[in-house]
Design an enzyme around this catalytic site. Sequence first.
Site, mmCIF file in Angstrom:
data_model
loop_
_atom_site.group_PDB
_atom_site.id
_atom_site.type_symbol
_atom_site.label_atom_id
_atom_site.label_comp_id
_atom_site.label_asym_id
_atom_site.label_seq_id
_atom_site.Cartn_x
_atom_site.Cartn_y
_atom_site.Cartn_z
ATOM 1 N N ASP A 82 73.715 42.100 15.200
ATOM 2 C CA ASP A 82 72.740 41.013 15.063
ATOM 3 C C ASP A 82 72.723 40.123 16.295
ATOM 4 O O ASP A 82 73.640 40.165 17.109
ATOM 5 C CB ASP A 82 73.167 40.109 13.892
ATOM 6 N N LYS A 142 66.863 39.370 15.562
ATOM 7 C CA LYS A 142 65.596 38.754 15.943
ATOM 8 C C LYS A 142 65.861 38.015 17.245
ATOM 9 O O LYS A 142 66.803 37.248 17.353
ATOM 10 C CB LYS A 142 65.199 37.753 14.859
ATOM 11 N N MET A 150 71.703 26.923 8.792
ATOM 12 C CA MET A 150 70.254 27.172 8.840
ATOM 13 C C MET A 150 69.471 25.932 8.417
ATOM 14 O O MET A 150 68.482 26.022 7.699
ATOM 15 C CB MET A 150 69.897 28.365 7.945
HETATM 16 N N1 SAH Z 1 77.491 34.792 8.468
HETATM 17 C C1 SAH Z 1 77.383 33.696 9.419
HETATM 18 C C2 SAH Z 1 76.234 32.754 9.076
HETATM 19 C C3 SAH Z 1 74.865 33.403 9.131
HETATM 20 S S1 SAH Z 1 73.562 32.295 8.765
HETATM 21 C C4 SAH Z 1 78.730 32.965 9.497
HETATM 22 O O1 SAH Z 1 79.610 33.184 8.652
HETATM 23 O O2 SAH Z 1 78.928 32.197 10.443
HETATM 24 C C5 SAH Z 1 73.098 31.735 10.372
HETATM 25 C C6 SAH Z 1 73.499 30.299 10.583
HETATM 26 O O3 SAH Z 1 74.887 30.217 10.872
HETATM 27 C C7 SAH Z 1 72.838 29.607 11.746
HETATM 28 O O4 SAH Z 1 71.547 29.152 11.432
HETATM 29 C C8 SAH Z 1 73.780 28.450 11.973
HETATM 30 O O5 SAH Z 1 73.589 27.448 10.999
HETATM 31 C C9 SAH Z 1 75.123 29.103 11.686
HETATM 32 N N2 SAH Z 1 75.832 29.530 12.908
HETATM 33 C C10 SAH Z 1 76.190 30.785 13.217
HETATM 34 N N3 SAH Z 1 76.898 30.819 14.380
HETATM 35 C C11 SAH Z 1 76.982 29.535 14.803
HETATM 36 C C12 SAH Z 1 77.608 28.882 15.914
HETATM 37 N N4 SAH Z 1 78.290 29.564 16.832
HETATM 38 N N5 SAH Z 1 77.498 27.540 16.013
HETATM 39 C C13 SAH Z 1 76.834 26.827 15.090
HETATM 40 N N6 SAH Z 1 76.229 27.379 14.013
HETATM 41 C C14 SAH Z 1 76.312 28.708 13.863
#
Ligand code: SAH
Length: 253
Positions: free
Chosen positions: A37, A58, A171
């Site tokens: 992803d 995306k 998100m």
């Molecule tokens: N499975 C992922 C989350 C997926 S949903 C996890 O456990 O981290 C996607 C959201 O994750 C983004 O919109 C944001 O809110 C958050 N996110 C993912 N990586 C991030 C990062 N390095 N810094 C801040 N927010 C992050």
Amino acid sequence: MNKQPKLTLVGAGPGDPELITLKAVRVLEEADVVLYDALANEELLAHAKNAEKIFVGKRRGMHKFIQEKIHDLIVSHALKGKHVVRLKGGDPFIFGRGSEELKFVISKGIEIDIVPGVTSAIAAPASFGISLTQRGVNESFRVITGTRSDLKLSEDIEAAASSNTTIVILMGMSKLESIVGKFIAKGKNHIPVAIVENGTKKEEQLAVGTIETILELVKEKKLSNPAIIVVGETVKESEVLYQQLLNQKGKVL
Ligand code: SAH
């Protein structure tokens, strides 16, 4: 020789390529195909020396890969006797649709495995010293999606705003104004808020304010996705830590 068809769902961690587990690295080394992803750090693909690497996220205005297409890619590669690794940002079970992909491949008789990851929900705040729990301050934290699958704001945010829990919103950046509105409606204008953009990556950014000031700060710092929003008194309690870390990095709030 062809192997037993298999899918391993792997958590890539929050961004820093060192924040991945040893097990995930081993699985990447053994993979024949890696589907990854946008949130999975591409540097991690270097571990998958022998694998075909396929981007299924995306990016830059490209259309989002539809979920059915991802399911088909996993199954078609696995059924050729390959070990397919599905690499997802953070932990694959936290707003990652990981279980949907696993259920689909199980229905095709394919073996599965899961390697949990370090979720950004906890790691992005932690990397700036923001502790989601604090003795004597709160007894729980809650991880909520800002955007539901119907694109509306989650009602859980309003419910959580009535309690003393620390709220971690993923998100949520496109809904920040409505989120702020929910807290103001409960008279919680002065609750501390932190936003961590690109947490644990080189381009990481932090903003700290209150419900009343956060929209202005986001505009000033031009913060956007991916970001974690943390709302709660624990943010204020972590001030000594984030100030120290910012000083050490030569950054200012
Ligand atoms: N499975 C992922 C989350 C997926 S949903 C996890 O456990 O981290 C996607 C959201 O994750 C983004 O919109 C944001 O809110 C958050 N996110 C993912 N990586 C991030 C990062 N390095 N810094 C801040 N927010 C992050």
